[in-house]
Write a protein that holds these residues in place. Structure first.
Motif, PDB file in Angstrom:
ATOM      1  N   SER A   1       3.953  -4.066  -3.138  1.00  0.00           N
ATOM      2  CA  SER A   1       3.485  -5.190  -3.114  1.00  0.00           C
ATOM      3  C   SER A   1       3.916  -6.325  -2.095  1.00  0.00           C
TER       4      SER A   1
ATOM      5  N   ASP B   1      -3.868  -4.980  -4.220  1.00  0.00           N
ATOM      6  CA  ASP B   1      -3.083  -4.727  -4.869  1.00  0.00           C
ATOM      7  C   ASP B   1      -3.461  -4.788  -6.266  1.00  0.00           C
ATOM      8  N   GLU B   2      -3.620  -4.138  -5.984  1.00  0.00           N
ATOM      9  CA  GLU B   2      -3.939  -3.060  -8.135  1.00  0.00           C
ATOM     10  C   GLU B   2      -5.551  -3.676  -8.224  1.00  0.00           C
TER      11      GLU B   2
HETATM   12 MG   LIG Z   1       3.016  -5.549  -7.539  1.00  0.00          MG
END
Ligand SMILES: [Mg+2]
Ligand SMILES: Nc1ncnc2c1ncn2[C@@H]1O[C@H](COP(=O)(O)OP(=O)(O)OP(=O)(O)O)[C@@H](O)[C@H]1O
Lengths: 266, 425
Positions: free
Chosen positions: A58, A187-188
């Protein structure tokens, strides 16, 4: 193995990278989260960032659109380039940088406004739709590209927060698309979604690849394998291995990569 | 023991007893506080509602042309100059010829309010055709007669122990017999300003004074408080200075209000020479007092806005200011507004600082602007509670009822606004 690597490299067109990192270092106060990363992101491809929790995926992702700026203790050094332009140059306008490099977050975070306003907000602040009619068009195309138009076209005035989780995430993708970015950082994006919604988003990512460069952080090996062309494996802040997804998953060079994708670390 | 017996609650268990004991304590605490509240509101209501009624007396007043309007112009200006007090007195003497002695005449005149002549004057000036005839007028009874009629003066007491003497009681009874005395709804109480005479005193001056004061308070405290909170929460560096400021704001919220009054006196009145006793200065002082409350409430509602909203806006390329004012502040607004209304409700009940800046003056006129001398509701309550006349006691309670009414309205508004503006996620 070496042979196949060479073949892979030869078969790829040597497009100029849209994002380029050299000696990238990120510190949170004294703690170093990214150690000496070098990576080239190819345009119009999906790049997956994988690695165990806390390895800095991240952090690196947020370097590309300078989302780290809002964290006071975060310090970035090294060279980060977007289309040849230094992202961290003091001349860079963060606002236009983020217009070109959009972001989709782990948890769907639509504004508590109507679906229409959610999409329209970005184009409005960037002055992308001068006559009012254009806005209508932008909203429709963005929602269509995000595969949400059919589901919401009759309820554009209803709150975006009233949609299901998967729909909300597609709304967030549509919102990111609406400002006509070059790159979309994710991000995910599917970690809060059920398998069906995940499948929908994955199909969507695959379609979006034609027009956008996508970087996706994921904890799911299968997802990385399904949607990405390139995969980067991080471990403890270092970029351990970077290559075509096929190669990373079939014949990883580094032992740590092998251990991770076979589930021994992580 | 079977499996099913194990999962049943055993009434005797220690945990179970502790639970029911705690529940009982809670219920007792609530019952005690509720009963205090009921006693307070009940007793105030019982005393205060009497003030909503006022006794009126009907008198036949002779309005001879030669006394009122010798030139016959019927000019209201001329009519206003006549001496209605004398006419009223002679009307009273005519109605009760048994008052011969000076002392008796004095008692007789005291049956009606000393403000009665003005109400006759106004009626005659408004309707000049009354001149030259004998007309019945309903006028306010004096406060003592009013109290007697309401039963707060006991006629069976010894004459020297009560404020209405035997003669007056006899007159009142004869007025009663002829239907010339009656109790009416006291509109004057809601529409008039203060007065030295309890029967004439009204709450309007104080209500308007309070409203103007709160208006100034809101106009100053809300924008300043919200902007300060937004700056501290969203823009300033979260360092030691920020924490220092936060601690100090929390301290300021606990400073006794009289200190703000002294500050207003020393700076606003003595240094800046702003007009004394005015809603302008009162509002400024109350704004100082409410600011910490508003800042604290606004900061906590800003903090309650999920960070994901800020990220979403930043991610789209919104600037800090755009993110804050397009997304964060609107989401925090319900909390900010309710916090402000609660702060304003506190300010509405505040007396001490207003005393310091001179809003305690006796003011008859309803204020027409923020720079006119005025008084405020709690100060009016204080003034009336301080007056010795029996008639002001019920006015005090009635004024408290009015104040409570406004407080309830403000708090309901806070609840309503929160319900209305709150965004459901
Ligand atoms: Mg992360
Ligand atoms: N705001 C922050 N302040 C201080 N340290 C941070 C901050 N954000 C991240 N870190 C640290 O930086 C390191 C990398 O974090 P990062 O969030 O980039 O990991 P990640 O790979 O995304 O993990 P995950 O898969 O769990 O999301 C971690 O050790 C984390 O503790």
């Amino acid at each position: 193995m070496v042979e196949s690597l060479a073949m892979n490299e030869a078969s790829e067109q040597p497009a100029t990278p849209i994002l380029k990192v050299r000696n990238g270092q990120v510190f949170y106060a004294e703690k170093q989260a990214i150690i000496d990363v070098n990576v080239d992101i190819q345009p119009n491809a999906v790049t997956a960032f994988i690695g165990p929790s806390g390895c800095g995926k991240s952090t690196l992702l947020r370097c590309f659109n300078r989302m780290n700026d809002v964290i006071p203790i975060c310090r970035v050094s090294g060279s980060f380039e977007f289309s040849g332009q230094d992202i961290y140059d003091s001349e860079v306008d963060v606002v236009s940088l983020r217009q070109r490099i959009g972001m989709v977050f782990q948890k769907p975070n639509p504004f508590p406004k109507s679906i229409f306003d959610n999409i329209a907000y970005g184009p409005k602040i960037h002055g992308l739709a001068s006559p009012k009619a254009e806005m209508q068009e932008i909203v429709e195309t963005s929602l269509t590209r995000a595969g949400l138009w059919e589901e919401v076209k009759n309820r554009l005035d209803q709150p975006g927060t009233g949609l299901s989780g998967g729909q909300q995430q597609r709304l967030c993708i549509a919102r990111a698309i609406a400002v006509q970015p070059k790159v979309i950082l994710m991000d995910e994006p599917c970690s809060a979604l059920d398998p069906i919604a995940t499948a929908t988003i994955e199909t969507l990512i695959d379609e979006l690849r034609e027009s956008y460069t996508i970087i996706i952080v994921t904890h799911s090996m299968q997802q990385a394998a399904r949607v990405s062309q390139k995969t980067a494996f991080f471990h403890l802040g270092e970029l351990v291995e970077f290559g075509s997804t096929e190669q990373i998953f079939s014949s990883p060079v580094d032992e740590r990569t092998q251990n991770y994708i076979t589930g021994r670390i992580g | 023991m079977t499996e099913s017996a194990i999962i049943l609650k055993s009434a005797g268990s220690k945990r179970h007893r502790a639970e029911s004991r705690f529940r009982a304590y809670g219920l007792i605490a609530i019952a005690i506080s509720l009963s205090f509240l009921l006693i307070m509101i009940g007793s105030i209501t019982m005393r205060g509602t009497a003030a909503f009624k006022q006794t009126f007396v009907q008198i036949e007043v002779n309005l001879p042309t030669e006394k009122l309007d010798p030139e016959g112009t019927r000019d209201p200006e001329v009519l206003r100059k006549a001496r209605y007090g004398k006419l009223l007195k002679s009307a009273l003497r005519e109605q009760f010829p048994d008052a011969k002695k000076r002392a008796d005449k004095k008692s007789l005149y005291k049956l009606i309010s000393s403000t009665a002549e003005y109400s006759i004057r106004d009626q005659v000036a408004a309707n000049p055709s009354l001149v030259g005839g004998i007309h019945p007028f309903w006028v306010r009874a004096s406060s003592d007669v009013d109290q007697y009629m309401k039963g707060t003066i006991d006629g069976s007491l010894e004459e020297s122990q009560r404020r209405v003497n035997d003669k007056q009681i006899a007159w009142i009874e004869s007025l009663k017999a002829s239907g010339s005395i009656e109790s009416r709804f006291n509109t004057q109480f809601f529409t008039g300003g203060d007065s030295r005479e309890p029967e004439q005193a009204g709450i309007m001056g104080a209500v308007v004074g309070s409203a103007l004061t709160l208006l100034i308070c809101f106009l100053l405290a809300f924008p300043i408080g919200v902007l300060a909170a937004v700056y501290l929460e969203e823009f300033s560096a979260k360092g030691r200075i920020n924490r220092f400021i936060e601690v100090n704001i929390n301290n300021l919220a606990a400073v006794p209000s009289i200190v703000y009054g002294l500050l207003g006196l020393a700076i606003l009145l003595n240094v800046f020479n702003l007009p004394r006793s005015t809603p302008l200065v009162g509002g400024m002082v109350l704004a100082l007092m409410t600011l910490p409350t508003i800042i604290i409430a606004s900061r906590s509602s800003l903090r309650a806005v999920p960070p994901s909203i800020r990220e979403a806006a930043f991610g789209l390329g919104a600037s800090k200011v755009q993110t804050t004012f397009h997304h964060v502040v609107p989401l925090a607004m319900p909390g900010m507004l309710t916090g402000s209304i609660i702060g304003m409700a506190q300010a509405l009940g505040e007396t001490a600082p207003l005393l310091m800046i001179g809003m305690v003056a006796f003011i008859v006129d309803v204020p027409g602007g923020v720079t006119e001398a005025a008084t405020a509701l709690p100060v009016q309550i204080f003034l009336w509670a301080d007056s010795p006349e029996r008639g002001f006691m019920e006015k005090t309670s009635a004024a408290i009822l009015v104040l409570l009414g406004f407080l309830v309205i403000m708090n309901l508004a806070a609840v309503y606004l929160r319900r209305r503006l709150e965004i459901r996620w």
